[in-house]
Enzyme design. Structure first.
Site, mmCIF file in Angstrom:
data_model
loop_
_atom_site.group_PDB
_atom_site.id
_atom_site.type_symbol
_atom_site.label_atom_id
_atom_site.label_comp_id
_atom_site.label_asym_id
_atom_site.label_seq_id
_atom_site.Cartn_x
_atom_site.Cartn_y
_atom_site.Cartn_z
ATOM 1 N N HIS A 120 -6.888 -2.035 9.047
ATOM 2 C CA HIS A 120 -6.224 -3.322 8.860
ATOM 3 C C HIS A 120 -6.385 -4.232 10.074
ATOM 4 C CE1 HIS A 120 -4.018 -2.592 5.063
ATOM 5 N NE2 HIS A 120 -4.158 -1.333 5.426
ATOM 6 N N SER A 143 0.819 -1.215 0.000
ATOM 7 C CA SER A 143 0.000 0.000 0.000
ATOM 8 C C SER A 143 0.851 1.262 0.000
ATOM 9 C CB SER A 143 -0.943 0.011 1.214
ATOM 10 O OG SER A 143 -1.871 -1.057 1.147
ATOM 11 N N GLU A 160 -5.643 -7.240 10.263
ATOM 12 C CA GLU A 160 -4.508 -8.161 10.348
ATOM 13 C C GLU A 160 -3.292 -7.512 11.007
ATOM 14 O OE1 GLU A 160 -3.317 -5.622 7.012
ATOM 15 O OE2 GLU A 160 -5.222 -6.438 7.710
ATOM 16 N N CYS A 165 -9.229 -1.978 3.328
ATOM 17 C CA CYS A 165 -8.446 -0.856 2.816
ATOM 18 C C CYS A 165 -8.838 -0.512 1.377
ATOM 19 C CB CYS A 165 -6.956 -1.161 2.967
ATOM 20 S SG CYS A 165 -5.884 0.277 2.725
#
Length: 385
Positions: free
Chosen positions: A352, A45, A354, A267
């Protein structure tokens, strides 16, 4: 080695390269995480961006082969206040400088990162140029102004995988056969998930596998017809860089997939889903990047501290479908952080869950995705399609 950092608004900052000669451009942003620099460097990203770390001392624990979120460093350059050249950590395998030099990515230290961050907060994320050879401020400012702007830029094509990969036993294995003839492995988990790779982070794949998902990672330009032929239980839309409005091919594919199977976006995947549902996106002034962003779950009232990295957002008011529910909001600026559909099995979040790096407050969202597949197919069985 002296280095000059010039911003398109005419601001100039000075530092020293700790990786050798530098001559690069990109959008300059800041990240407020205190650690996790290796995960940040390898997060796709960040493609096309120069990252400024607000924490003053970077490099103290070195780098290793495990704490990566992709197969290479993705940032254009790393700016820090002070680089620690002697790491101290039992997991360290090399220094941060060696890691950057090996990838041909510049690192600059001695930068007044507090002043630079304040400038970005006032003027917004902007184009910048860094050089150790062109030390003329006017020349470098002009070079920054000539570099591509982030708006309208499709960077997904730079980071997406060149071919499909099967994530199994903690490893991505290339799929040699064409997707038209792909067969899901018999010894996989109970849930078959197609993950569209717009710049997917490794810990997303780990998180899905840990919950019984066999994950087939496919390139960003995968067609809706190919996804239908693969017939997964769930569709995952990954994170990624650039302007979501420029990734029109992905929006078209997602629009054709809406309602066919449970879908979860993170995202950029969240932004693309918002566009596919008829919404619009806009560029944030300086974005959200760090591991300390407060997000409120509007369905429970609970607040999560989250890991974030994005410069665009979905416009809340652009989602006209009354069945689209806004589920999460950023408590710093009130922007949209999550949505779901009341009738169709889909949901997405801007942040996020994760982590990597960052807190694990939102890891339960992967459990929600599995629960959505269970509810849709009536239990964990690969024969339920």
């Amino acid at each position: 080695m002296k280095a000059l950092i010039a911003l398109e608004d005419g601001s100039v900052f000075r530092g020293r390269s700790f990786t050798g000669p530098v001559d690069t451009t990109g959008e300059i942003v800041f990240n407020t995480s205190m650690s996790g620099y290796q995960e940040i460097l390898t997060d796709p990203s960040y493609c096309g961006q120069i990252v400024t770390m607000t924490y003053p001392l970077i490099g103290s624990y070195g780098v290793n082969a495990l704490d990566v979120e992709s197969d290479r460093i993705q940032v254009r350059a790393l700016l820090v206040k002070e680089y620690q050249e002697v790491p101290s950590n039992w997991r360290s395998e090399k220094t941060l400088a060696d890691y950057l030099v090996g990838a041909g990515v510049p690192g600059i230290q001695g930068v007044d990162t507090r002043a630079l961050t304040r400038r970005i907060r006032v003027a917004g994320a902007m184009r910048a140029a860094i050089s150790t050879t062109d030390l003329d401020p006017d020349s470098l400012v002009e070079k920054a102004r000539r570099s591509p702007a982030m708006e309208g830029l499709d960077l997904v094509r730079e980071v997406t995988g060149k071919g499909p990969r099967l994530w199994k036993d903690g490893m991505a294995r290339p799929v040699e056969d064409p997707l038209e003839t792909f067969q899901w492995p018999e010894d996989g988990g109970p849930w078959r998930v197609v993950a569209v790779d717009y710049g997917i982070k490794t810990n997303i794949l780990r998180s899905l596998e840990a919950r019984g998902c066999t994950v087939l990672v496919v390139p960003a330009d995968v067609s809706a017809e190919t996804i239908d032929r693969l017939a997964p239980h769930g569709l995952f839309l990954s994170n990624g860089p650039g302007d979501p409005a420029a990734v029109t091919y992905a929006v078209d594919t997602i629009r054709q997939q809406v309602g066919k199977r449970p879908t979860f976006g993170i995202c950029l995947g969240h932004q693309l889903l918002g566009l596919a549902l008829g919404g619009t996106t806009f560029k944030l002034k300086f974005g959200h990047r760090g591991g300390n962003q407060p997000v409120q779950d509007l369905t429970t009232g609970k607040v999560e501290i989250t890991s974030q990295n994005h410069g665009f957002a979905v416009d809340m008011d652009s989602l006209r479908d009354p069945d689209i529910e806004l589920t999460h909001v950023n408590l710093n600026d009130g922007t949209l952080e999550g949505l779901r559909h009341r009738r169709i099995p889909l949901f997405s979040v801007q942040y996020h869950p994760e982590a990597s790096p960052g807190p694990h407050d939102a890891g339960n969202l992967f459990d929600r995705f599995v629960a959505l597949m269970e509810a849709h197919y009536g239990g964990p069985s690969s024969d339920s399609l």
